[in-house]
Design an enzyme around this catalytic site. Sequence first.
Site, PDB file in Angstrom:
ATOM      1  CD  GLU A   1       4.269 -32.986   0.821  1.00 32.70           C
ATOM      2  OE1 GLU A   1       5.363 -33.599   0.708  1.00 32.70           O
ATOM      3  OE2 GLU A   1       4.052 -32.205   1.737  1.00 32.70           O
TER       4      GLU A   1
ATOM      5  CG  HIS B   1      -2.114  -0.961   0.921  1.00 28.26           C
ATOM      6  ND1 HIS B   1      -3.191  -1.099   1.738  1.00 28.26           N
ATOM      7  CD2 HIS B   1      -2.324  -1.822  -0.096  1.00 28.26           C
ATOM      8  CE1 HIS B   1      -4.019  -2.001   1.249  1.00 28.26           C
ATOM      9  NE2 HIS B   1      -3.509  -2.460   0.137  1.00 28.26           N
TER      10      HIS B   1
ATOM     11  CE  LYS C   1     -10.409  -8.403 -12.849  1.00 29.00           C
ATOM     12  NZ  LYS C   1      -9.504  -7.393 -13.409  1.00 29.00           N
ATOM     13  CG  ASP C   2     -10.193  -9.667  -5.934  1.00 29.29           C
ATOM     14  OD1 ASP C   2      -9.868  -9.732  -7.134  1.00 29.29           O
ATOM     15  OD2 ASP C   2      -9.524  -9.044  -5.093  1.00 29.29           O
TER      16      ASP C   2
ATOM     17  CB  SER D   1      -1.523  -2.695  -7.464  1.00 23.29           C
ATOM     18  OG  SER D   1      -2.260  -3.001  -6.311  1.00 23.29           O
TER      19      SER D   1
HETATM   20  C1  HEM Z   1      -0.359 -22.374   5.746  1.00 24.55           C
HETATM   21  C2  HEM Z   1      -1.396 -23.077   6.038  1.00 24.55           C
HETATM   22  C3  HEM Z   1      -1.411 -24.598   6.128  1.00 24.55           C
HETATM   23  C4  HEM Z   1      -0.948 -25.510   5.217  1.00 24.55           C
HETATM   24  C5  HEM Z   1      -0.281 -25.219   3.864  1.00 24.55           C
HETATM   25  C6  HEM Z   1      -1.218 -26.831   5.775  1.00 24.55           C
HETATM   26  C7  HEM Z   1      -0.885 -28.044   5.160  1.00 24.55           C
HETATM   27  C8  HEM Z   1      -1.176 -29.311   5.653  1.00 24.55           C
HETATM   28  C9  HEM Z   1      -0.955 -30.554   4.960  1.00 24.55           C
HETATM   29  C10 HEM Z   1      -0.325 -30.704   3.565  1.00 24.55           C
HETATM   30  C11 HEM Z   1      -1.416 -31.567   5.757  1.00 24.55           C
HETATM   31  C12 HEM Z   1      -1.462 -33.073   5.418  1.00 24.55           C
HETATM   32  C13 HEM Z   1      -2.848 -33.404   4.927  1.00 24.55           C
HETATM   33  C14 HEM Z   1      -3.050 -34.877   4.704  1.00 24.55           C
HETATM   34  O1  HEM Z   1      -2.458 -35.431   3.767  1.00 24.55           O
HETATM   35  O2  HEM Z   1      -3.799 -35.499   5.481  1.00 24.55           O
HETATM   36  C15 HEM Z   1      -1.882 -30.980   6.968  1.00 24.55           C
HETATM   37  C16 HEM Z   1      -2.408 -31.699   8.044  1.00 24.55           C
HETATM   38  C17 HEM Z   1      -2.866 -31.138   9.215  1.00 24.55           C
HETATM   39  N1  HEM Z   1      -2.936 -29.778   9.511  1.00 24.55           N
HETATM   40 FE1  HEM Z   1      -2.389 -28.254   8.273  1.00 24.55          FE
HETATM   41  N2  HEM Z   1      -1.828 -26.694   6.997  1.00 24.55           N
HETATM   42  C18 HEM Z   1      -1.957 -25.352   7.256  1.00 24.55           C
HETATM   43  C19 HEM Z   1      -2.508 -24.790   8.396  1.00 24.55           C
HETATM   44  C20 HEM Z   1      -2.913 -25.503   9.525  1.00 24.55           C
HETATM   45  C21 HEM Z   1      -3.346 -24.904  10.767  1.00 24.55           C
HETATM   46  C22 HEM Z   1      -3.413 -23.405  11.039  1.00 24.55           C
HETATM   47  C23 HEM Z   1      -3.661 -25.948  11.611  1.00 24.55           C
HETATM   48  C24 HEM Z   1      -4.147 -25.909  13.061  1.00 24.55           C
HETATM   49  C25 HEM Z   1      -4.459 -24.884  13.708  1.00 24.55           C
HETATM   50  C26 HEM Z   1      -3.442 -27.171  10.921  1.00 24.55           C
HETATM   51  C27 HEM Z   1      -3.669 -28.452  11.438  1.00 24.55           C
HETATM   52  C28 HEM Z   1      -3.453 -29.650  10.782  1.00 24.55           C
HETATM   53  C29 HEM Z   1      -3.726 -30.970  11.322  1.00 24.55           C
HETATM   54  C30 HEM Z   1      -4.317 -31.291  12.703  1.00 24.55           C
HETATM   55  C31 HEM Z   1      -3.367 -31.905  10.336  1.00 24.55           C
HETATM   56  C32 HEM Z   1      -3.436 -33.457  10.434  1.00 24.55           C
HETATM   57  C33 HEM Z   1      -4.748 -33.980   9.963  1.00 24.55           C
HETATM   58  C34 HEM Z   1      -4.654 -34.474   8.527  1.00 24.55           C
HETATM   59  O3  HEM Z   1      -3.658 -35.081   8.157  1.00 24.55           O
HETATM   60  O4  HEM Z   1      -5.605 -34.259   7.794  1.00 24.55           O
HETATM   61  N3  HEM Z   1      -2.991 -26.876   9.639  1.00 24.55           N
HETATM   62  N4  HEM Z   1      -1.751 -29.603   6.887  1.00 24.55           N
END
Ligand code: HEM
Lengths: 268, 425
Positions: free
Chosen positions: B289, B217, B245-246, B221
Amino acid sequence: MKKTLYTFAALAMFAVAGTAHAAGNTIEQPAPPAGGWQHDGIFGTFDKVAAQRGLQVYREVCATCHGLKFVSFRTLSDLGFSEAEIKAIAKEYTFMAEPDDEGEVLERTGLPFDYFPSPYANEKAAAAMNNGAAPPDLSLMTKARVGGPDYLYSLLTAYRDPTEADLAALAAANIELGDTTYFNPIMGGNQLAMAPPLDDGLVEYAEGQPEATLEQMAHDVTVFLTWAAEPKMEERKEMGRNVMAFLVIFCGIMFFAYRRIAKRILGH
Amino acid sequence: MTAPSRPFEPTNGVISWIDRRLPIFTVLHGALVAYPTPRNLNYWWSFGSLAGFMLVIQIVTGIVLVMHYTPHSLMAFESVEHIMRDVNYGWLLRYIHANGASFFFIVVYIHIFRGLYYGSYKGPRELLWMLGLVIFLLMMATAFMGYVLPWGQMSFWGATVITNLFGALPLIGEPLVELLWGGFSVDNPTLNRFFSLHYLLPFVIVGVVIMHIWTLHIPGSNNPLGIDVKGSQDQIDFHPYHTVKDVFMLSVLLLVFFAFVFYAPNFMGHPDNYIPANPMATPEHIVPEWYFLPFYAILRSVPDLIIMDAKLAGVLAMGASILLLFALPWLDRSPVRSGTFRPVMKWLYWVLLVDVVILGVVGAKVPDDTAFSIGSLGVTWLTVGQITTLYYFAYFLVALPLLSKFEKTAPLPESISEAVLAKNA
Ligand code: HEM
């Protein structure tokens, strides 16, 4: 527009690259049964009658060696089993009860909230009784292999004595068949420790059901195990249809809203 | 420079009372309503908002997943199955979260390549660009640790392979890896610390996103012409044009996203992750991945060098492939921002895009397998990876610095409004 297309093509390639993995030295690739799967596609539902027969195959054949530890008896109601039938099925298994007031641990018969147990005390015992290869739990089998249900069906139906051509292909890939393994052109490495589990007429299906051929049983047990691995599939697809329909309409409305505002503000 | 935005004049007494004491509404008004934007932004400019939306999706679904997930090596896999089978709409939450990570990366990759084409990294937006790269690095760490949480075979072995890479670093390598593991191999302590950090880092990302938007800002942009805004005739307010638009672009994104969530939820995952982690059984092919594959390909493309072995060289090359982007504003010194007016850079850019896609494909392959044959000569994926790796580095380290000196750029339009008028005449 052209750039957009390029980008989406690129993304698609990314996605394909991410999931493309070699099946590893297999002579044949998995294929679905002749009639395909009723659970395929946007409107796919489980063939419940086939899944019920599949449960019979699982219980009478596979359960000797394979557990199903994530599947609870109560969830069999999904496949159309009544409460009484579920209680009866659960009752055939025994479980360790909680310690009683004297601290003694007794056996009890299964209840609907129990899960299909593993036939072996532990992984070591399972391996020891199967020439060193423990039979894996089947709860997630159709999601844990490339090819999914096609893989399972093909694996079960592909057993044969290796032909001349097979032997040549094995030799070319430097693979030797073991003494305690069975040739199977679908399995990675083309052999596994599981003897062909199915054979024509091995199970007796109820009156009015199709004949229990090898293919029919393989089909049925695969439908059952596909349900076991993804019991929420029907719910998922149904919700998906509603969400997609809503989004298509919403997209259209938002596009017109956007064009109107663009005309008003930008003049084009 | 940008024209000043309209001041915020609240009509509601309560809002006005709060705003005089805590001007939070003034800030929001300045960012979402009156933020002055160039009038010629195209659809690619929506991907920043979309990335923000994906971050919110991940945080919301993640917080609910944590309520049912158990971060213990003996129970994690089972608890994810519990989520899939017993928790109300647990399957939906998990599929949204798992596919959400992939779509977050898709959106952010588009966002980054938009910036590369239109020269958005150039002054006065250098810090904006660098904060974006910090977000990207944090996302990679977050997604990597998240993928470990379900404790399947790929979780375990992916974690083992990737953490082992740090061991290649001289001196700090070994202690660093032991710190990551919390022991001498990937085990329960590793899962615990990854879980803790996986919960923490998204909120760090939120903080950096705020700074990212703050730095946006100040100069405002960039735009497809890459020329500066000359006055209010070049600009429009963010609301209602960009808000609507978004939202339109968001509904398109959601359409594609939910097609995967509901109809191919495991397409971007790996089947091996439905097998519980087993330290005694190594999968045949360990692949990260998809969103890490281009970098994984660079890692594996570097051969033994005279001064160091291939492993260390690969790790350094992979690190450099991202870190050099921080120096991009000083590597590309061409006064023209937008690729539209850069006849040579434009083509090299499109080649770079294809190059990175090929790197992604290479990352998923076995290096010694034959990619294609020319006559009787088989070309391996390793060779393809090496050529594409070279191009990647050459684009940033050789082509852009040279083009800054020698490229004959096309004449720039006088102003945004003039160009827009000419186009619509
Ligand atoms: C930048 C944001 C985030 C990304 C890119 C991300 C990415 C991921 C990925 C790739 C997995 C594996 C999914 C699978 O194959 O099952 C995962 C699992 C998990 N994430 Fe995140 N996550 C994010 C934010 C969060 C936040 C903020 C929390 C909790 C407050 C969280 C909690 C969990 C939990 C509990 C799992 C295990 C359950 C599962 O495997 O489905 N994630 N996350």
